[in-house]
Write a protein that holds these residues in place. Structure first.
Motif, PDB file in Angstrom:
ATOM      1  N   PHE A 283       0.883  -1.176   0.032  1.00 13.92           N
ATOM      2  CA  PHE A 283      -0.081   0.118   0.019  1.00 13.92           C
ATOM      3  C   PHE A 283       0.913   1.176   0.125  1.00 13.92           C
ATOM      4  O   PHE A 283       1.928   1.268   0.600  1.00 13.92           O
ATOM      5  CB  PHE A 283      -0.984  -0.061   1.161  1.00 13.92           C
ATOM      6  CG  PHE A 283      -1.874  -1.061   1.218  1.00 13.92           C
ATOM      7  CD1 PHE A 283      -3.190  -1.068   0.289  1.00 13.92           C
ATOM      8  CD2 PHE A 283      -1.704  -2.179   2.001  1.00 13.92           C
ATOM      9  CE1 PHE A 283      -4.204  -2.059   0.624  1.00 13.92           C
ATOM     10  CE2 PHE A 283      -2.642  -3.260   1.982  1.00 13.92           C
ATOM     11  CZ  PHE A 283      -3.819  -3.175   1.228  1.00 13.92           C
ATOM     12  N   LEU A 284       0.250   2.465  -0.582  1.00 11.98           N
ATOM     13  CA  LEU A 284       0.999   3.594  -0.599  1.00 11.98           C
ATOM     14  C   LEU A 284       0.092   4.609   0.088  1.00 11.98           C
ATOM     15  O   LEU A 284      -1.504   4.762  -0.286  1.00 11.98           O
ATOM     16  CB  LEU A 284       1.228   3.989  -2.159  1.00 11.98           C
ATOM     17  CG  LEU A 284       2.080   5.374  -2.683  1.00 11.98           C
ATOM     18  CD1 LEU A 284       3.034   5.301  -3.572  1.00 11.98           C
ATOM     19  CD2 LEU A 284       0.823   6.484  -2.623  1.00 11.98           C
ATOM     20  N   ILE A 300      -0.664  -0.996  -4.533  1.00  6.59           N
ATOM     21  CA  ILE A 300       0.241  -1.138  -5.280  1.00  6.59           C
ATOM     22  C   ILE A 300       0.339  -2.561  -6.162  1.00  6.59           C
ATOM     23  O   ILE A 300       0.187  -3.681  -5.639  1.00  6.59           O
ATOM     24  CB  ILE A 300       1.671  -1.084  -4.873  1.00  6.59           C
ATOM     25  CG1 ILE A 300       1.839   0.321  -3.907  1.00  6.59           C
ATOM     26  CG2 ILE A 300       2.862  -0.985  -5.782  1.00  6.59           C
ATOM     27  CD1 ILE A 300       2.931   0.486  -3.179  1.00  6.59           C
ATOM     28  N   GLN A 301       0.133  -2.415  -7.521  1.00  4.81           N
ATOM     29  CA  GLN A 301      -0.397  -3.696  -8.324  1.00  4.81           C
ATOM     30  C   GLN A 301       1.229  -4.336  -8.843  1.00  4.81           C
ATOM     31  O   GLN A 301       2.206  -3.678  -8.388  1.00  4.81           O
ATOM     32  CB  GLN A 301      -1.049  -3.150  -9.469  1.00  4.81           C
ATOM     33  CG  GLN A 301      -2.175  -2.504  -9.440  1.00  4.81           C
ATOM     34  CD  GLN A 301      -3.268  -3.176  -8.446  1.00  4.81           C
ATOM     35  OE1 GLN A 301      -3.758  -4.100  -8.735  1.00  4.81           O
ATOM     36  NE2 GLN A 301      -3.371  -2.650  -7.194  1.00  4.81           N
ATOM     37  N   LYS A 302       1.034  -5.412  -9.205  1.00  3.60           N
ATOM     38  CA  LYS A 302       2.428  -6.384  -9.499  1.00  3.60           C
ATOM     39  C   LYS A 302       3.228  -5.605 -10.506  1.00  3.60           C
ATOM     40  O   LYS A 302       4.402  -6.099 -10.651  1.00  3.60           O
ATOM     41  CB  LYS A 302       1.798  -7.622  -9.970  1.00  3.60           C
ATOM     42  CG  LYS A 302       1.264  -8.359  -9.024  1.00  3.60           C
ATOM     43  CD  LYS A 302       0.829  -9.914  -9.459  1.00  3.60           C
ATOM     44  CE  LYS A 302       0.072 -10.725  -8.351  1.00  3.60           C
ATOM     45  NZ  LYS A 302       0.010 -12.181  -8.882  1.00  3.60           N
ATOM     46  N   ASN A 303       2.723  -4.837 -11.481  1.00  4.52           N
ATOM     47  CA  ASN A 303       3.451  -3.943 -12.461  1.00  4.52           C
ATOM     48  C   ASN A 303       3.941  -2.632 -11.904  1.00  4.52           C
ATOM     49  O   ASN A 303       4.379  -1.779 -12.704  1.00  4.52           O
ATOM     50  CB  ASN A 303       2.745  -3.840 -13.743  1.00  4.52           C
ATOM     51  CG  ASN A 303       1.496  -3.171 -13.786  1.00  4.52           C
ATOM     52  OD1 ASN A 303       0.979  -2.675 -12.516  1.00  4.52           O
ATOM     53  ND2 ASN A 303       0.580  -3.096 -14.534  1.00  4.52           N
ATOM     54  N   THR A 305       1.906   0.076 -10.961  1.00  2.00           N
ATOM     55  CA  THR A 305       0.666   0.960 -10.997  1.00  2.00           C
ATOM     56  C   THR A 305       0.004   1.060  -9.803  1.00  2.00           C
ATOM     57  O   THR A 305       0.070  -0.165  -8.948  1.00  2.00           O
ATOM     58  CB  THR A 305       0.008   0.526 -12.129  1.00  2.00           C
ATOM     59  OG1 THR A 305      -0.837  -0.642 -12.261  1.00  2.00           O
ATOM     60  CG2 THR A 305       0.624   0.521 -13.514  1.00  2.00           C
ATOM     61  N   LEU A 306      -0.747   1.977  -9.593  1.00  2.00           N
ATOM     62  CA  LEU A 306      -1.454   2.096  -8.276  1.00  2.00           C
ATOM     63  C   LEU A 306      -2.988   2.092  -8.834  1.00  2.00           C
ATOM     64  O   LEU A 306      -3.545   2.290  -9.754  1.00  2.00           O
ATOM     65  CB  LEU A 306      -1.441   3.680  -7.832  1.00  2.00           C
ATOM     66  CG  LEU A 306       0.135   3.772  -7.511  1.00  2.00           C
ATOM     67  CD1 LEU A 306       0.229   5.325  -6.968  1.00  2.00           C
ATOM     68  CD2 LEU A 306       0.742   3.054  -6.393  1.00  2.00           C
ATOM     69  N   LYS A 307      -3.699   1.570  -7.674  1.00  2.00           N
ATOM     70  CA  LYS A 307      -5.062   1.276  -7.575  1.00  2.00           C
ATOM     71  C   LYS A 307      -5.829   2.128  -6.245  1.00  2.00           C
ATOM     72  O   LYS A 307      -5.392   1.567  -5.146  1.00  2.00           O
ATOM     73  CB  LYS A 307      -5.841  -0.111  -7.690  1.00  2.00           C
ATOM     74  CG  LYS A 307      -7.043  -0.347  -7.616  1.00  2.00           C
ATOM     75  CD  LYS A 307      -7.532  -1.974  -7.914  1.00  2.00           C
ATOM     76  CE  LYS A 307      -8.969  -2.121  -8.072  1.00  2.00           C
ATOM     77  NZ  LYS A 307      -9.379  -3.464  -7.876  1.00  2.00           N
ATOM     78  N   SER A 308      -6.481   2.814  -6.466  1.00  2.00           N
ATOM     79  CA  SER A 308      -7.393   3.653  -5.457  1.00  2.00           C
ATOM     80  C   SER A 308      -8.061   2.673  -4.449  1.00  2.00           C
ATOM     81  O   SER A 308      -8.794   2.003  -5.098  1.00  2.00           O
ATOM     82  CB  SER A 308      -8.402   4.762  -5.932  1.00  2.00           C
ATOM     83  OG  SER A 308      -8.754   5.431  -4.984  1.00  2.00           O
TER      84      SER A 308
END
Length: 372
Positions: A283-284, A300-303, A305-308
């Motif tokens: 998490f960020l 924080i995704q495996k690549n 990128t971020l998901k809210s």
């Protein structure tokens, strides 16, 4: 034989974990030298409550702190927001005697120091000066004192925002995970500067081989956070309220994506402040001041990128800074303008925050947590 061995390992781990105490260090904007400026509290790692250990006065605006690896020495940006001034100061913390002692100060040669970082060896202190935009480098003595400045690198160029970016404003300095580079977001120039760093040299910063990445014009990059995998880095953009995600390899940053922080209101100066990543890398977290007064949470995704995940209230006004405890169990945020510190318990599965305690403290601008 396996069971007794595993039991022994568990006992050793338990002893190491619980023989340490968790301390919270607070810096502040305190121009009145007679008032307390730096505070140290102990964190109850079960209930999340804070108990005062000690404090120190007679120091002007100790606005940002950096703690040595073993927690013995504290370094502070001092004389911040003071015209024609700017210094860094060192202190010694003795947890057994519950004492905090001033050691010495050095001039930064740049006005308004706002951020400090120690290199991984503890031999060097790097300071970012916001108003007199520059980076200053200091050697650290074995007794924790700061030796005189050995490098001072000024910057001048600005960007497109006539109110915030007439000139350069270096806002922070970070060491790369391998200690071979310094990453420095420049809010005024819309740049993230990268400098090779060699801790064995008398002048460790290699200015001739520096490079930078440009952020979106008018975005105002402020702080930066490396992922625990050491391959990704994330920049919080104060003015635009956006997060840029990068890959990091051999001193080069390459953009993965840029996302805007969700808001129901429009603002020309969003006021994003701090950016941190949980120690498990899942998490960020970002704090937002101004019209928001919130903590934005991203998975924080495996690549990279971020998901809210969610946006939660900071339960105060102007969350300038926050910190995550080494265990990842707590997130402590300083709401500077409402003069309250909130201790949140962190859900390690969802990343969400739940208030467990609150503390009233004036003008708190920095929070650091260290197990000693």
């Amino acid at each position: 034989m396996k069971k007794p061995f595993l039991l022994l390992l568990a006992l050793i781990s338990f002893h190491i974990t619980y023989s340490q105490n968790s301390y919270v260090f607070f810096g502040s904007y305190t121009p009145d030298k007679s008032a307390e400026g730096i505070y140290i509290y102990q964190l109850d790692t079960i209930k999340g409550k804070l108990s005062k250990i000690t404090s120190i006065s007679n120091i002007s605006n100790p606005s940002y702190l950096s703690i040595s690896n073993e927690g013995q020495f504290i370094y502070a940006c001092t004389e911040s927001k003071t015209p024609n001034a700017g210094s860094v100061s060192s202190f010694k913390f003795d947890p057994q005697n519950k004492s905090l002692t001033f050691l010495n100060s050095q001039k930064t040669n740049g006005e308004n120091p706002v951020y400090l970082s120690l290199d991984h060896t503890g031999k060097w202190l790097v300071d970012a000066n916001y108003t007199g935009s520059s980076i200053s480098i200091f050697p650290i003595a074995e007794d924790g004192k700061i030796n005189p400045i050995v490098q001072h690198i000024p910057f001048t160029e600005g960007s497109i925002n006539p109110e915030r970016q007439k000139s350069s404003h270096v806002h922070s300095v970070f060491f790369s995970p391998d200690n071979n580079y310094i990453i420095s977001p420049d809010l005024g120039a819309d740049k993230i500067r990268i400098f090779p760093f060699d801790n064995n040299k008398k002048e460790p910063l290699d200015i001739s081989n520096s490079n930078f990445v440009k952020s979106t014009p008018g975005s105002g990059p402020r702080h930066f956070a490396f992922h625990p995998n050491k391959k990704w880095g994330y920049s919080i953009e104060e003015i635009a309220g956006a997060i840029s995600s990068y890959t990091f390899e051999k001193g080069q940053l390459n953009l993965i994506e840029r996302i805007k922080i969700q808001s129901k209101k429009e603002s020309k100066d969003f006021g994003s402040a701090e950016i941190l990543i949980s120690s498990d890398g899942k998490f960020l977290y970002v704090s937002n001041r101004g019209i928001e007064n919130s903590i934005s949470i991203y998975g924080i995704q495996k690549n990279g990128t971020l998901k809210s995940v969610a946006t939660q209230s900071s339960l105060g006004n102007h969350p300038r800074n926050f910190a995550i405890s080494p265990s990842g169990k707590f997130l402590i945020v300083a709401n500077m303008n409402s003069e309250n510190v909130i201790v949140f318990k962190r859900n390690p599965k969802t990343g969400l925050l739940k208030k467990v305690s609150e503390l009233k403290l004036k003008n708190i601008s920095c929070v650091k947590i260290k197990n000693i």
